[in-house]
Design an enzyme around this catalytic site. Structure first.
Site, PDB file in Angstrom:
ATOM      1  N   LYS A  54     -28.344  57.736  94.249  1.00 27.33           N
ATOM      2  CA  LYS A  54     -29.662  58.335  94.029  1.00 27.33           C
ATOM      3  C   LYS A  54     -30.198  58.908  95.338  1.00 27.33           C
ATOM      4  CE  LYS A  54     -30.495  55.265  90.118  1.00 27.33           C
ATOM      5  NZ  LYS A  54     -31.070  54.015  89.622  1.00 27.33           N
ATOM      6  N   GLN A  98     -34.630  49.020  91.023  1.00 30.25           N
ATOM      7  CA  GLN A  98     -33.242  49.006  90.550  1.00 30.25           C
ATOM      8  C   GLN A  98     -32.968  47.722  89.761  1.00 30.25           C
ATOM      9  OE1 GLN A  98     -30.932  51.560  90.852  1.00 30.25           O
ATOM     10  NE2 GLN A  98     -29.721  50.274  89.467  1.00 30.25           N
ATOM     11  N   ASP A 121     -38.711  56.220  85.847  1.00 26.29           N
ATOM     12  CA  ASP A 121     -37.701  55.750  84.890  1.00 26.29           C
ATOM     13  C   ASP A 121     -38.247  55.774  83.456  1.00 26.29           C
ATOM     14  OD1 ASP A 121     -35.267  55.240  86.176  1.00 26.29           O
ATOM     15  OD2 ASP A 121     -36.003  53.353  87.016  1.00 26.29           O
TER      16      ASP A 121
END
Ligand code: NDP
Length: 295
Positions: A54, A98, A121
């Site tokens: 990422k 994460q 997200d």
């Protein structure tokens, strides 16, 4: 018959080029790049790889990334404190925590604490609610990447029967929700599907899957989908990433599946790169939302 390969990696590169141009315009307009802050708790090797990918993708697109590392022993409160700090940092546009988090940390409490405007997200209940009502602010990265890929390959979903296997909050459920809507950010042709959402209690799974024009597997079981579960000529999207002695494999038995399917994604090089790419798009979107004057 041998299926056409859906080249997620190539499509990702194409989208990332477009994102880079939009980021350059954002920097020209606002004098600073969008900023993505990643929170990495502990030292899970797979998570480290995902976060590194990422960061690299952000750098390629001109997005600034920050990595906030916390020890594996962090409590829910420790992680919450970091999330709140990032919520309150105006420079940070997007926050991603994460997953998976260590066992002692309550993921739900932590994800719910992310400012919905920075929730790149799209896991926050506010954003999930907007998605379910067909007026999303952010789209979850993996399902959004899949829709982008289908669109760019000329594979419309309207009127099609879609079978999604797996009902996680991250992939299966939002995927089913998005494809069943009347419209999408890419137009009605990329929505309006008749969706069946399958899971571990589904009976006659193979026969349900075998009727689908588009089969999306997000299960987490290597080679679960066998050729008898695929309608001849169907579009098969394999979300699974499974580490085995033979290396990374998907949820679809690729070698035999491609003999029945009309289109199929490989693993690796299919859905994975698209997920990272859509995170960049969401970060840019977050920066744009936050830079709008409040009226
Ligand atoms: P989860 O473990 O959260 O969910 C798995 C789903 O599969 C559950 O709904 C479960 O059903 C269902 N399932 C499990 N076994 C069966 C079975 N025998 N028959 C039918 N359904 C079954 O997984 P995720 O959605 O998070 O991830 C799925 C896979 O996708 C993983 O391999 C993951 O690594 C990968 N992944 C890939 C991404 C990418 O970018 N390519 C992004 C995110 C995930 P039930 O609800 O009944 O338990």
């Amino acid at each position: 018959m041998s299926a056409k390969l859906l080249d997620g990696k190539g499509i990702s590169k194409e989208i990332q080029k477009e994102t880079k141009v939009k980021v350059e315009q954002f920097i020209a307009d606002h004098g600073q790049p969008p900023v993505l802050a990643a929170v990495l708790v502990g030292d899970d090797p797979a998570s480290q790889v995902y976060v590194r990918n990422k960061e690299r993708a952000c750098a390629r697109a001109g997005i600034e990334s920050q990595l906030h590392r916390l020890p594996a022993t962090s409590t829910t409160e420790d992680i919450l404190a970091k999330v709140i700090e990032l919520n309150e940092t105006p420079k940070v546009n997007g926050i991603l925590v994460q997953l998976p988090l260590p066992e002692q940390a309550d993921s739900r409490v932590i994800l719910d604490a992310i400012d919905p405007q920075k929730d790149v997200d799209a896991f926050h209940p506010h954003n999930v609610g907007l998605i379910s009502q067909g007026r999303p602010q952010f789209l979850p990265c993996t399902p959004h990447g899949i829709v982008q890929m289908l669109k760019r390959c000329g594979l419309e979903t309207t009127g099609k029967s879609v079978c999604v296997i797996g009902r996680s909050d991250i992939v299966g459920k939002p995927m089913a929700m998005m494809l069943g809507q009347k419209n999408s950010n890419l137009g009605p042709e990329m929505a309006n599907a008749t969706v069946t959402l399958c899971h571990s209690r589904t009976q006659n799974l193979a026969s349900i899957a075998q009727q689908a024009d588009i089969l999306i597997a997000a299960i987490g079981r290597p080679n679960f989908v066998t050729p008898d579960m695929i309608k001849p000529g169907a579009v098969v999207v394999d979300v699974g990433i499974n580490r085995t002695d033979q290396g990374l494999v998907g949820d679809v038995d690729f070698d035999s599946g491609k003999e029945v399917a009309g289109f199929i994604t490989p693993v690796p090089g299919g859905v994975g790169p698209l997920t990272v790419t859509m995170l960049l798009e969401n970060t840019l979107m977050a920066a744009m939302i936050q830079s709008k004057p409040i009226v």
